[in-house]
Design an enzyme around this catalytic site. Structure first.
Site, short mmCIF file in Angstrom:
data_model
loop_
_atom_site.label_atom_id
_atom_site.label_comp_id
_atom_site.label_asym_id
_atom_site.label_seq_id
_atom_site.Cartn_x
_atom_site.Cartn_y
_atom_site.Cartn_z
N ILE A 459 0.83 -1.20 0.00
CA ILE A 459 0.00 0.00 0.00
C ILE A 459 0.86 1.25 0.00
O ILE A 459 0.37 2.35 0.17
CB ILE A 459 -0.99 0.00 1.18
CG1 ILE A 459 -0.25 -0.07 2.53
CG2 ILE A 459 -1.95 -1.18 1.05
CD1 ILE A 459 -1.16 0.12 3.75
N GLN A 627 8.77 5.99 5.00
CA GLN A 627 7.73 5.42 5.85
C GLN A 627 7.56 6.24 7.13
O GLN A 627 6.45 6.56 7.55
CB GLN A 627 8.12 3.98 6.17
CG GLN A 627 7.29 3.27 7.20
CD GLN A 627 6.14 2.52 6.56
OE1 GLN A 627 5.58 2.95 5.57
NE2 GLN A 627 5.79 1.41 7.12
N LYS A 690 11.89 -5.38 13.15
CA LYS A 690 10.59 -5.16 13.80
C LYS A 690 9.79 -4.21 12.91
O LYS A 690 10.29 -3.71 11.91
CB LYS A 690 10.80 -4.57 15.20
CG LYS A 690 11.69 -5.43 16.10
CD LYS A 690 11.67 -5.00 17.57
CE LYS A 690 12.56 -3.82 17.86
NZ LYS A 690 12.69 -3.52 19.32
N GLU A 694 3.47 1.78 12.11
CA GLU A 694 2.60 2.38 13.13
C GLU A 694 3.37 3.33 14.06
O GLU A 694 2.89 4.43 14.36
CB GLU A 694 1.89 1.31 13.97
CG GLU A 694 1.43 0.07 13.22
CD GLU A 694 0.37 0.28 12.16
OE1 GLU A 694 -0.39 1.26 12.24
OE2 GLU A 694 0.31 -0.54 11.23
MO1 MOS Z 1 -2.67 -0.45 9.33
S1 MOS Z 1 -3.99 0.69 10.45
O1 MOS Z 1 -2.66 -1.89 10.19
O2 MOS Z 1 -3.30 -0.54 7.77
#
Ligand code: MOS
Length: 727
Positions: A459, A627, A690, A694
């Site tokens: 994505i 990112q 890791k 997020e």
């Molecule tokens: Mo993310 S909120 O796990 O696409």
């Protein structure tokens, strides 16, 4: 030996395709005979449909059909009895309206313009009922479902007895993912029981699974293509009713149909970060040792589904505190179902916890960085386990040095630059470092090239690029000769791209399938090739894409050529083992900001950002930096500008467009330093990587509000921090 590929700042393998328009997103596909769909959506927020008159729409030029609950063919999955009444919105199931913008009909025509026009001709009448879209009006109806467990360690509400304590309420509004690429789908029934989809999704296999049940088809009859996704942030982690509506219409009309949402519909049809009201009680000894944390949260969901996320979880594990209790509830509003949005619940919770830590530090007359260090958790206080790796203290130190933390004044409102108040703020972020199960296939060709396939998604973070780097190191084959293919449901199974776990999960499968490929090559060589005949497979070395035994070296390609094999394919499934029971695995981040606040107008300008990630091995320093910056930009929006506003009289969004819903633009985004600890986690997976997606955002909003407090002495507990809240 070749230079290691992991850790390099390699360009994206699909970068050229993306910037030249060669990448084909779902809406770029054009199956033969494709028709176009437009949705008719409810203007009321609760009630019933009393009539649908499609006569005029059906007479309009080019219109193929108008499908609604009145003429929908039977959907096999709708008949399955489910004892849980909250099983999601079954589109076109009955006359019930649960929220504004709910699709009530889908209009299909031979051009998009004709479909959009005909949708305006569908006359729907409603029996309106009282709706509730305001959390404040529903708090007394808050509930917990059976999956929402309270947490307690030590004594509940121990903060109340602490020498220094505070209790405060923090609110966040609804935020909408708003990726640039609009959501939608192309649905094509090639035969009455063979469905092909071009989708925007974070998981092709998950789409296949959802539809398998709904249409009661074997998996092999559903093909999902999703090779390129133009951003998602969580909104494409599940299939939505508008996609099902399109598939239903395509089945009825027996033609491929494309639906692309409008920007307005992105607010109502593909989830959002739920609004949340949080209360933190926190207490410490006079020298700053935490004695109690209580974290309570109420977030909204839809009438027909309970959406829960990890809003209160960070408070359980972030700090070494003997007494912690958490409580999390939902309220049903006449809105569509929320969904995870980057950082998901942890980002919501971190705003409250990391603001409260800053407030407590102020009461203690203590540097908030110092308060965090005093309460650093050396082992996981929730799971009582050692960390697989944790370099949070190093991250605090690196970030503080880079932002110039020593220039911060402990007393707010003391610093000024050119007529602007100056403040420094910081926060921590944390997110579970996951590893799921994934399968990958590796196909070595006789020309020495390697193709790896897995039904993973990209994505935006650059999945294929990272996977090529991992495969290059595992095999010694040059990155230029390796391809990683993803986004096809026919590929070996991979989970959705979510929860910061793709590199860990899919990367492990890539690593392991490469090892198995080497094993297979060794077996072939010892069985058939004279120079290797007397050797055991395990005594053969692998170097730079060659089998090595003493002075004998043989290219992988030569093994295939000598055996007259066009290719050699192996498939491997990889998953975590018992190590996940022995260690607590988390990624950590630290965000520092320097802000300017204009005293007369309340305008906040972020002047400098430093974000530090403890995310294990960094596979690609270039894509990882992007990112992190992406997360920071999302965090700026959360802190300063993003808020989906509802006119509660109508239960309708009023800023459902890019002009009025303010995502940060370049001018809002100051110089950002991204620093990586870049130390391998010895346990989590073969790469030691890791997650990162997020933690890039989690905590960021608090780093801004803490800086604004430091600049002004004003504590803003309701996001976003718009100028009106500061003057
Ligand atoms: Mo993310 S909120 O796990 O696409």
């Amino acid at each position: 030996m070749k230079k290691q590929a992991v850790g390099q700042s390699m360009d994206r393998v699909d970068g050229r395709l993306k910037v030249t328009g060669g990448a084909r997103y779902f809406a770029d596909h054009q199956p033969e005979g494709m028709l176009y769909a437009a949705l008719v959506c409810s203007p009321i927020s609760s009630g019933r449909i009393t009539a649908i008159d499609a006569t005029r729409a059906l007479r309009a030029p080019g219109v193929a059909d108008v499908v609604s609950h009145l003429n929908v063919p039977p959907i096999p999955g709708y008949k399955v009895e489910n004892p849980n009444p909250k099983q999601g919105l079954k589109i076109f199931y009955d006359d019930r309206i649960y929220s504004n913008g709910q699709p009530v009909a889908i209009v299909v025509a031979n051009t998009l313009e004709r479909a959009v026009y005909a949708a305006t001709l569908v006359k729907v009448t409603y029996a309106q009922e009282v709706h509730q879209t305001d959390m404040a009006g529903s708090i007394d109806k808050a509930f917990q479902n059976k999956n929402m467990k309270d947490y307690q360690r030590g004594e509940a509400d121990a903060w109340k007895k602490a020498p220094v304590s505070l209790e405060a309420e923090y609110n966040i509004p609804i935020e909408v993912h708003n990726p640039m690429e609009l959501a939608g789908i192309i649905a094509h029934w090639e035969t009455p029981d063979k469905l092909t989809l071009y989708a925007k999704t974070q998981g092709v296999k998950s789409v296949q699974q959802s539809l398998k049940t709904l249409f009661q088809l074997p998996e092999s009859q559903i093909t999902v293509h999703s090779q390129f996704v133009g951003g998602a942030f969580g909104m494409a982690l599940r299939i939505w009713p508008m996609e099902v509506a399109t598939i239903i219409a395509a089945r009825k009309i027996r033609k491929p149909i494309k639906l692309v949402l409008t920007r307005k519909d992105m607010f109502t049809l593909v989830g959002y970060r739920p609004a949340a009201k949080q209360r933190i009680g926190i207490g410490a000894t006079a020298d700053g040792k935490l004695t109690g944390i209580t974290h309570e949260a109420i977030a909204n969901t839809s009438p027909y589904e309970d959406f829960t996320e990890a809003i209160v979880n960070m408070s359980r594990m972030m700090y070494a505190c003997p007494n912690v209790n958490t409580h999390y509830q939902l309220v049903s509003l006449n809105l569509s179902t929320p969904v995870w949005m980057r950082g998901p619940g942890e980002a919501t919770g971190a705003f409250a916890l990391e603001s409260a830590i800053d407030e407590l530090a102020h009461q203690l007359h203590m540097d908030p960085l110092q308060l965090r260090l005093i309460n650093h958790a050396d082992t996981d206080p929730e799971k009582n386990l050692p960390y697989s790796s944790k370099y949070l203290k190093e991250a605090y130190e690196m970030g503080a040095a880079k932002i110039g933390w020593q220039q911060r004044s402990q007393t707010p409102g003391k610093l000024e630059e050119n007529g602007w108040l100056v403040g420094y703020g910081m926060s921590s972020g944390v997110f579970g470092a996951g590893r799921g199960r994934a399968t990958a296939s590796a196909t070595l060709k006789a020309d020495g090239s390697l193709v790896i396939r897995s039904a993973a998604a990209d994505i935006g973070p650059g999945t294929a690029t990272a996977m090529v780097q991992i495969a290059a190191d595992a095999t010694g084959i040059d990155v230029k000769k390796i391809k990683f293919l993803l986004g096809e449901s026919e590929y070996p199974e991979a989970p959705r791209q979510g929860g910061s776990s793709t590199v860990s999960t899919v990367g492990s499968a890539v690593n392991d399938v490469c090892r198995n490929l080497q094993q297979k090559l060794g077996e072939l060589a010892t069985a058939n090739i004279p120079a290797f005949k007397d050797l055991k497979v395990e005594n053969i070395q692998h170097e730079d894409g060659q089998l090595v035994a003493g002075n004998t070296r043989l290219d992988y390609a030569a093994v295939l050529q000598q055996q007259q094999l066009p290719e050699l394919m192996v498939t491997t499934t990889s998953q975590a083992g018992d190590e996940r029971k022995q260690y607590a695995m988390y990624s950590f981040s630290v965000h520092f900001t320097k802000v300017h606040v204009h005293p007369a107008t309340g305008v906040v300008r972020i002047k400098h950002i430093v974000s530090v990630a403890d995310s294990g091995t960094v596979v690609n320093t270039k894509t990882a930096r992007s990112q992190m910056i992406g997360g920071v930009v999302g965090g700026i929006g959360m802190a300063l500008t993003e808020e989906a506003l509802i006119d509660h009289r109508f239960g309708r969004y009023v800023n459902n467009n890019y002009a009025d819903y303010h995502v940060p633009v370049n001018a809002d985004t100051p110089p950002t330093d991204v620093l990586f600890i870049n130390k391998k986690d010895p346990v989590i997976n073969p790469m030691g990587a890791k997650g990162m997606g997020e933690i890039a955002l989690i905590g960021f909003a608090a780093a801004v509000s803490n800086a604004v407090f430091n600049a002004t002495g004003k504590r803003v507990r309701d996001l976003p921090i718009t100028p009106d809240k500061l003057i």
